[in-house]
Each structure stands twice: as structure tokens, then as C-alpha cells.
Scaffold this motif. Structure first.
Motif, PDB file in Angstrom:
ATOM      1  N   ALA A   1       0.824  -1.207   0.000  1.00 31.87           N
ATOM      2  CA  ALA A   1       0.000   0.000   0.000  1.00 31.87           C
ATOM      3  C   ALA A   1       0.859   1.258   0.000  1.00 31.87           C
ATOM      4  N   THR A   2       1.931   1.247   0.802  1.00 28.88           N
ATOM      5  CA  THR A   2       2.828   2.403   0.855  1.00 28.88           C
ATOM      6  C   THR A   2       3.439   2.683  -0.509  1.00 28.88           C
ATOM      7  N   MET A   3       3.813   1.623  -1.213  1.00 28.86           N
ATOM      8  CA  MET A   3       4.487   1.784  -2.504  1.00 28.86           C
ATOM      9  C   MET A   3       3.549   2.215  -3.615  1.00 28.86           C
ATOM     10  N   VAL A   4       2.259   2.259  -3.340  1.00 31.84           N
ATOM     11  CA  VAL A   4       1.302   2.861  -4.271  1.00 31.84           C
ATOM     12  C   VAL A   4       1.017   4.303  -3.868  1.00 31.84           C
ATOM     13  N   LEU A   5       0.725   4.516  -2.598  1.00 32.40           N
ATOM     14  CA  LEU A   5       0.302   5.847  -2.146  1.00 32.40           C
ATOM     15  C   LEU A   5       1.422   6.881  -2.228  1.00 32.40           C
ATOM     16  N   ALA A   6       2.631   6.516  -1.771  1.00 36.80           N
ATOM     17  CA  ALA A   6       3.711   7.505  -1.718  1.00 36.80           C
ATOM     18  C   ALA A   6       4.152   7.973  -3.103  1.00 36.80           C
ATOM     19  N   PRO A   7       4.442   7.075  -4.058  1.00 36.60           N
ATOM     20  CA  PRO A   7       4.813   7.567  -5.393  1.00 36.60           C
ATOM     21  C   PRO A   7       3.694   8.353  -6.076  1.00 36.60           C
ATOM     22  N   SER A   8       2.435   7.935  -5.873  1.00 36.42           N
ATOM     23  CA  SER A   8       1.314   8.655  -6.487  1.00 36.42           C
ATOM     24  C   SER A   8       1.249  10.083  -5.976  1.00 36.42           C
ATOM     25  N   LEU A   9       1.433  10.250  -4.675  1.00 36.86           N
ATOM     26  CA  LEU A   9       1.422  11.586  -4.090  1.00 36.86           C
ATOM     27  C   LEU A   9       2.587  12.412  -4.624  1.00 36.86           C
ATOM     28  N   ARG A  10       3.771  11.815  -4.666  1.00 42.57           N
ATOM     29  CA  ARG A  10       4.942  12.535  -5.162  1.00 42.57           C
ATOM     30  C   ARG A  10       4.733  12.979  -6.608  1.00 42.57           C
ATOM     31  N   GLN A  11       4.191  12.089  -7.431  1.00 43.19           N
ATOM     32  CA  GLN A  11       3.969  12.428  -8.840  1.00 43.19           C
ATOM     33  C   GLN A  11       2.929  13.529  -9.012  1.00 43.19           C
ATOM     34  N   ALA A  12       2.008  13.637  -8.058  1.00 45.60           N
ATOM     35  CA  ALA A  12       0.951  14.644  -8.161  1.00 45.60           C
ATOM     36  C   ALA A  12       1.417  16.031  -7.750  1.00 45.60           C
ATOM     37  N   ILE A  13       2.460  16.125  -6.905  1.00 46.33           N
ATOM     38  CA  ILE A  13       2.821  17.423  -6.347  1.00 46.33           C
ATOM     39  C   ILE A  13       4.144  17.982  -6.858  1.00 46.33           C
ATOM     40  N   VAL A  14       4.989  17.158  -7.468  1.00 48.66           N
ATOM     41  CA  VAL A  14       6.301  17.634  -7.911  1.00 48.66           C
ATOM     42  C   VAL A  14       6.190  18.223  -9.316  1.00 48.66           C
ATOM     43  N   PRO A  15       6.761  19.408  -9.552  1.00 47.13           N
ATOM     44  CA  PRO A  15       6.731  19.992 -10.900  1.00 47.13           C
ATOM     45  C   PRO A  15       7.364  19.050 -11.923  1.00 47.13           C
ATOM     46  N   ALA A  16       6.829  19.071 -13.134  1.00 42.72           N
ATOM     47  CA  ALA A  16       7.264  18.130 -14.170  1.00 42.72           C
ATOM     48  C   ALA A  16       8.762  18.223 -14.448  1.00 42.72           C
ATOM     49  N   HIS A  17       9.328  19.457 -14.441  1.00 43.29           N
ATOM     50  CA  HIS A  17      10.734  19.600 -14.804  1.00 43.29           C
ATOM     51  C   HIS A  17      11.680  19.095 -13.722  1.00 43.29           C
TER      52      HIS A  17
END
Length: 430
Positions: free
Chosen positions: A318-334
Motif C-alpha cells: 500500500a505504501t508503494m502505491v500511495l507515496a509515489p502517487s502523491l509525489r507524482q501529483a505534487i512535484v513539478p514536471a521539470h
């Protein structure tokens, strides 16, 4: 889900199956050449060295390059690379230095592919955090099934047909993955940052992680977790034999129980995020991992140990789904490549310390001591990072990352609001 995701999902599943084949075949190939434990350790460690040496620089390069092209070129390069040890096996000139070099270069290709895939996925899904959770759940689940369940026994079986066979099978998996990735839609290229050196860009990406409390909390969990889990893994076979009284077959079943829990955790991750709030869910899964390892340490028999490992695997999945998803949603693309590679590098650097810690504690005390130490470390890490990844921080980060003209980021923001309605956001542990 966009149609392109199905091709990316298939590509990563095929590649994960090949990874599982090689993961089993490489150490077995090394074992046909030597019985020296240090030589075997060199082959095992060589695959992790690229992350330690080039992790942040690799992320900076990915942020400069076309991510789709980076993925398929990395796959083609790894497919071609595997032809070398396959030919050496046929010609009977295979050696430990060659296997170590191949493991290192495969790890380098994996660094670029994984970092580019992590950065490409938010572009493919329009940075929609609901879709990101769903996508990461599917990717994580099939990766566990392919590399954890199907790949290793297939690798062992193929090795019986000939030393070159599993290597060629993995090469085919990389080639198929490259063809699928090559057919994906092109994502917008990262905006170039003029007059900045590669080293400066790499440092900027690392600084971005360390200055942001939420991203730092997300990075600390796998880093500390790797110390704990490697301490457990180092002595797990000995613990199973000496304390639980089980042989090789029973030990395999223990690992299967953990992988099964991982599949379950990946499947319910989105539900946990919606019901509890993403921040609270991450804290709960971290606590579950620590308590499960504590249960493993105190397990009186193999059945309880298997249940504890399954619960631990569910928390990790569960952690390995939630944490990367959150990171991908908030970090600028560049910055996505550099942030992802920095987090991964921290986790990879921490792993050797865990192996050393487990071996030392088992030698100085007994085989249960590393498990109790790992549980204590996981629970302490949970308490330390609870406020760093709280629902309030998640909500603020998603609001800040929302595109101009949209008041809130979708998906994960909704799960935080639902949790607040039910009181989760105000619970003592967030």
C-alpha cells in the motif's frame, strides 16, 4: 485510463517478468562458477551500485531528455547487453567479473528506465492523482506478481535448459518492452534550464527534496525502511531454520506469503487513501509494517510468522502505491526525474547499513535481535514522519500543485476532504 497506459503497463509487466528470471538466474550462474561468498556478494551488489554512484545525476539527465525515448533506448541497450553473457555461456568463457559487469550495466539501464517511467507517468495521465493511484496500484501489483511469483521459478527452470537460455529470455522481454514503449504518445519535453551545469541541476533536485517537509518524509520512510527490512532479510533464512524449524520449501512459502500480502496491499491502497486520507493512510501502513515485524520476531511457529510477513507485505504494498502517487501529483514536471532519483538513491544507500546491522546484531546477540531492532526502527520512523506527511501537509501540497485556474488538485485532495469529514484528519496520529 488513457489507452497509452495499457501499453506502458504491458511493457513493465513483461520487463518485470524478465527481471524476475534474471534475478534468479544470475546468482545461480555465479554459483556454477564459484563457491566463494565474497565473489557471490560482488555479483549481488553490482546491480545496486549505479544508484549509489549516479542516482541524482541520472535524474538530472532524465529531466533533460525525452522520457519516452529514454525508456525504450534503455530497454534496447539492456537487450543487447544480455547477448554478451549469453554468448559467453555458450562459448564456456563466462566469469564472475563478466557477470558483475553485466549486473552493474543492467542496474544502470534500470536507473534510467525507472526514473524516466516515474517522470513520464504523470504526463501520460495528465497529473490526475486519482488515475495516478489507480495506475501505480496496477503497476505495483503486476510487478510483484511477475518478478516475485512467476519470474524466479521460470528463471530456475530455464537455467536447466542451458546457461544462456534465461539471459536470452530476459533479452526478449526487454525487446518487447522497448517496442511497446516506442509506440507510446510523446510527452512534452522538460523545459530546458539554460546555462545550468548538470551538477548544479542535480544539486537543485536533491535540495528540493530536503527542503520540503512532505517530500523529505516520503523519502525517509523507504530509506529507514530499507535499513530495517535488510536487517530482517539478512537473518530471515537463519531465523526460519533455527527458530521456526522449517526447511527450504517452508522458507519459500514464507516469502510467498509476504508477496501475497504485497498484492493485497497494492490492491486496497486507493481505498485506504479515500477512507483515511492519504497522509493518515501512509502513517497507518508504516505503523502496520513495524508491528508486523514485531509479530514476526515474537512468532512461536511458522504459521504466525507467515501471517506477520503477509501483513508486513500488505503495508509495504500500500505504501508503494500511495507515496509515489502523491509525489507524482505534487512535484513539478521539470523536477520529477531528479526528485524520484534522489528518493530512490536514499533508499538504496541505506540498504547496506541494514544488512550490516542485521549480521552484527545476530552475531553479537541472537537471531531474533535484528527483528526486534528493525521493528523499533520502523515504529520510531513512523512517529518521526507522521507530522511530515500529515493530511494537512498533503492537502496544502495538492492545492499548491493545482494547475492555474483550478482551485484544487483532483483525487488525493478528495480523499483528504473525505477523511476530514469522518474525523481522520484530526486524529492524534496523522
Amino acid at each position: 485510463m488513457p489507452t497509452g497506459f495499457g501499453r506502458l503497463w504491458t511493457a513493465q509487466t513483461v520487463s518485470s517478468l524478465g527481471d524476475g528470471v534474471t534475478h534468479a538466474a544470475l546468482p545461480l550462474l555465479a554459483l556454477t562458477l564459484t563457491r566463494d561468498p565474497m565473489a557471490l556478494a560482488v555479483v549481488a551488489a553490482a546491480g545496486t551500485l549505479p544508484w549509489l554512484l549516479f542516482g541524482v545525476l541520472g535524474g538530472a539527465l532524465v529531466d533533460r531528455w525525452d522520457r519516452r525515448r529514454t525508456m525504450w533506448v534503455a530497454d534496447v541497450a539492456r537487450a543487447a547487453l544480455l547477448a554478451v553473457p549469453a554468448a559467453a555461456a555458450v562459448l564456456d568463457v563466462l566469469s564472475i567479473p563478466l557477470l558483475a559487469a553485466v549486473a552493474f550495466l543492467l542496474g544502470l539501464g534500470g536507473l534510467f528506465f525507472d526514473t524516466a517511467a516515474t517522470a513520464y507517468l504523470p504526463d501520460l495521465l495528465g497529473r490526475d492523482s486519482v488515475l495516478l493511484e489507480r495506475a501505480n496500484s496496477r503497476l505495483r501489483g503486476t510487478q510483484t506478481a511477475a518478478s516475485g511469483f512467476a519470474g524466479p521459478p521460470l528463471g530456475s527452470a530455464l537455467l536447466a535448459l542451458g546457461r544462456a537460455v534465461p539471459l536470452l529470455a530476459d533479452a526478449v522481454s526487454f525487446a518487447v518492452s522497448a517496442l511497446l514503449v516506442r509506440s507510446l504518445p510523446t510527452a512534452p519535453r522538460p523545459v530546458p534550464q539554460a546555462r545550468e551545469s548538470l551538477l548544479r541541476q542535480a544539486r537543485a533536485g536533491a535540495s528540493y527534496v530536503f527542503r520540503d517537509q512532505l517530500l523529505l518524509g516520503l523519502a525517509l520512510r523507504p530509506a529507514v525502511g530499507n535499513i530495517a527490512f535488510l536487517a530482517v532479510e539478512t537473518v530471515l533464512a537463519l531465523f526460519a531454520h533455527d527458530r521456526l524449524g522449517i526447511g527450504a520449501f517452508g522458507f519459500g512459502l514464507l516469502l510467498t506469503a509476504e508477496a501475497t500480502g504485497g498484492l493485497l496491499g497494492a490492491g486496497i491502497a486507493s481505498l485506504l487513501g479515500r477512507r483515511l486520507g492519504t497522509g493518515t493512510a501512509l502513517t497507518c501502513t508504516a505503523a502496520v509494517e513495524g508491528l508486523a515485524v514485531l509479530g514476526l520476531a515474537a512468532a512461536p511457529d511458522a504459521y504466525v510468522a507467515g501471517l506477520a510477513l503477509a501483513v508486513c507485505g500488505a503495508g509495504m504494498g500500500a505504501t508503494m502505491v500511495l507515496a509515489p502517487s502523491l509525489r507524482q501529483a505534487i512535484v513539478p514536471a521539470h523536477l520529477m526525474g531528479r526528485v524520484a532519483s534522489t528518493s530512490r538513491m536514499l533508499a538504496m544507500c541505506a540498504a547496506p547499513f541494514g544488512a550490516f546491522l542485521g549480521g552484527w546484531l545476530a552475531t553479537a546477540y541472537d537471531v531474533r535481535t535484528p527483528l526486534y531492532a528493525a521493528a523499533s526502527l520502523l515504529l520510531a520512523m513512523t512517529a518521526l514522519t507522521a507530522t511530515m506527511t500529515s493530511d494537512r501537509r498533503v492537502e496544502a501540497a495538492l492545492r499548491a500543485a493545482a494547475p492555474a485556474g483550478e482551485p484544487d488538485a483532483p483525487g488525493l485532495r478528495d480523499s483528504v476532504q473525505q477523511a476530514a469529514v469522518h474525523g481522520s484528519a484530526e486524529s492524534p496520529v496523522r
